[in-house]
Design an enzyme around this catalytic site. Structure first.
Site, PDB file in Angstrom:
ATOM      1  N   LYS A 199       0.968  -1.184   0.005  1.00 32.53           N
ATOM      2  CA  LYS A 199       0.115  -0.082  -0.023  1.00 32.53           C
ATOM      3  C   LYS A 199       0.825   1.228  -0.112  1.00 32.53           C
ATOM      4  CE  LYS A 199       0.053  -0.552   5.007  1.00 32.53           C
ATOM      5  NZ  LYS A 199      -0.924  -0.888   6.053  1.00 32.53           N
ATOM      6  N   TYR A 253      17.135  29.777   9.135  1.00 31.56           N
ATOM      7  CA  TYR A 253      16.086  30.558   9.314  1.00 31.56           C
ATOM      8  C   TYR A 253      15.847  30.723  11.011  1.00 31.56           C
ATOM      9  CZ  TYR A 253      14.021  30.552   4.762  1.00 31.56           C
ATOM     10  OH  TYR A 253      13.842  30.978   3.310  1.00 31.56           O
TER      11      TYR A 253
HETATM   12  C1  LIG Z   1      -0.351  -2.161   6.795  1.00 36.83           C
HETATM   13  C2  LIG Z   1      -0.897  -3.509   6.969  1.00 36.83           C
HETATM   14  C3  LIG Z   1      -0.015  -4.548   7.013  1.00 36.83           C
HETATM   15  C4  LIG Z   1       1.670  -4.416   7.060  1.00 36.83           C
HETATM   16  O1  LIG Z   1       2.034  -3.727   8.374  1.00 36.83           O
HETATM   17  P1  LIG Z   1       3.443  -3.545   8.647  1.00 36.83           P
HETATM   18  O2  LIG Z   1       3.566  -3.074   9.964  1.00 36.83           O
HETATM   19  O3  LIG Z   1       3.974  -2.707   7.644  1.00 36.83           O
HETATM   20  O4  LIG Z   1       4.190  -5.101   8.362  1.00 36.83           O
HETATM   21  C5  LIG Z   1      -0.652  -5.714   7.170  1.00 36.83           C
HETATM   22  N1  LIG Z   1      -2.205  -5.774   7.337  1.00 36.83           N
HETATM   23  C6  LIG Z   1      -2.980  -4.709   7.283  1.00 36.83           C
HETATM   24  C7  LIG Z   1      -4.313  -4.968   7.541  1.00 36.83           C
HETATM   25  C8  LIG Z   1      -2.315  -3.558   7.310  1.00 36.83           C
HETATM   26  O5  LIG Z   1      -3.255  -2.268   7.002  1.00 36.83           O
END
Ligand SMILES: *Cc1c(COP(=O)(O)O)cnc(C)c1O
Length: 365
Positions: free
Chosen positions: A39, A261
């Site tokens: 994702k 800054y």
């Molecule tokens: C993001 C997510 C994962 C992966 O999580 P990590 O901590 O990056 O391994 C797995 N399952 C679901 C439902 C997620 O939203």
């Protein structure tokens, strides 16, 4: 000369390291399968490249969050046999696209289950789906009462659905001592016993390291594939993201002079200041002002002054360098976990916030 020869900064993504991290999960959790959680554009590393690299390493199951990510991934993978799960589920307006692109929704509620079941009836076929059961995260997934309803009526509610996965998600998988892990595991087992048999999945990057009871049929690592530490103080994965910038200018300042800054840094001695690309526009958190570190000419160098939009000041008094030299801001010497801790955030936010030219290498280190 190529355009990239002029780049003041870029991100190198080591696809070979992603493949090695994938194999680490296979060795750990086998015979459970390993899905690629990609994702947020593969945690900022570019799903168009990461997806095919993982597929070449033997990954045949992927998860993304958004419909447009899923459609784009189907396009680059081409192979229809690869399973692409959509965490966002099946809102009614997404149903035609899900079917057209052979995507598998993760159904998060009875309403979504009803919509998908009805869509299958209309299409006069059965449709694959996963069901997400909420075991304590209180985010997505069927809450307890919806689970009970489904348990009593699954023969009708799932009539046209081919259930390919029952899943849940741990709130504290990265904390091996959290009591929540055990609680969620037992709630998940209870839920599985209430529903028709199907492959199951509970663990992400951290949860996979909680041991065999957490593996079920599929683990779903994300951050671990991209070099993040799955658990605090636990195994470290291969570094994937290497961010380098160049020295734009060098100047010696006198004791008492300030940098950047709001003049938040004032030199206590004559100091060599390097101004280095990039800055917060590329995703270097501004909270690293006067806190961050980089690696230049074999030494660690501290950030001085505020992080600017496209550059950062660094104290180069102890290193020999010249304009154009390369500085590592994230990589083998300045780790993702270190940067995240100094910036007051986590590895996920650092990676997904990076916005700069990406170079890809098949190398693993
Ligand atoms: C993001 C997510 C994962 C992966 O999580 P990590 O901590 O990056 O391994 C797995 N399952 C679901 C439902 C997620 O939203």
């Amino acid at each position: 000369m190529r355009d990239s020869d002029f780049e003041a900064c870029h991100l190198t993504v080591r696809l070979g390291a992603i493949a090695e991290n994938f194999r680490t999960y296979q060795r750990l959790a086998g015979p459970a399968a390993v899905a690629g959680m990609i994702k947020a554009d593969a945690y900022g590393m570019g799903a168009d490249f990461v997806g095919p690299a993982l597929a070449a390493a033997g990954c045949d199951t992927f998860f993304v969050a958004r419909l447009e990510e899923a459609i784009a991934l189907r396009r680059v993978l081409q192979d229809r046999g690869t399973r692409i799960f959509l965490l966002d589920g099946a809102p009614p307006d997404a149903v035609p696209a899900l079917i057209a692109h052979h995507l598998t929704p993760v159904l998060n509620s009875l309403a979504e289950i009803a919509a998908w079941n009805a869509a299958a009836a209309t299409a006069r076929r059965s449709l694959d789906a996963a069901i997400h059961i909420d075991t304590g995260m209180n985010r997505l997934g069927l809450p307890g009462e919806e689970l009970s309803t489904l348990a009593g009526e699954w023969k009708t509610r799932l009539k046209n659905i081919n259930l390919v996965l029952l899943m849940s998600h741990l709130a504290s998988g990265d904390e091996p001592n959290s009591k929540m892990n055990d609680q969620q595991l037992s709630r998940f087992r209870t839920a599985l016993a209430m529903l028709p048999p199907a492959p199951a999945s509970l663990a992400a990057s951290g949860g996979s390291f909680l041991g065999k009871p957490y593996w079920f049929d599929l683990v779903r690592p994300g951050i671990g594939l991209f070099g993040g530490a799955p658990q605090e103080g636990g195994k470290s994965m291969k570094t994937v993201a290497v961010l380098t910038g160049r020295v734009l200018q060098l100047r010696r300042i006198d004791s008492g002079q300030s940098v950047g800054y709001a003049a938040t840094f004032r030199a206590k001695r004559p100091t060599m200041i390097a101004t280095v690309a990039p800055g917060y526009a590329a995703g270097i958190p501004r909270t690293l002002s006067n806190k961050g570190v980089a690696f230049a000419a074999g030494k660690r160098v501290p950030f001085v002054g505020r992080v600017s939009m496209d550059m950062i000041g660094m104290d180069f008094s102890d290193v020999t360098a010249k304009v154009g030299d390369t500085v590592e801001l994230l990589g083998d010497h300045v780790t993702l976990e270190e940067v995240a801790a100094l910036a007051g955030t986590n590895a996920y936010e650092i990676l997904t916030g990076l916005k700069l030219p990406r170079h890809y290498t098949d190398a693993a280190s």
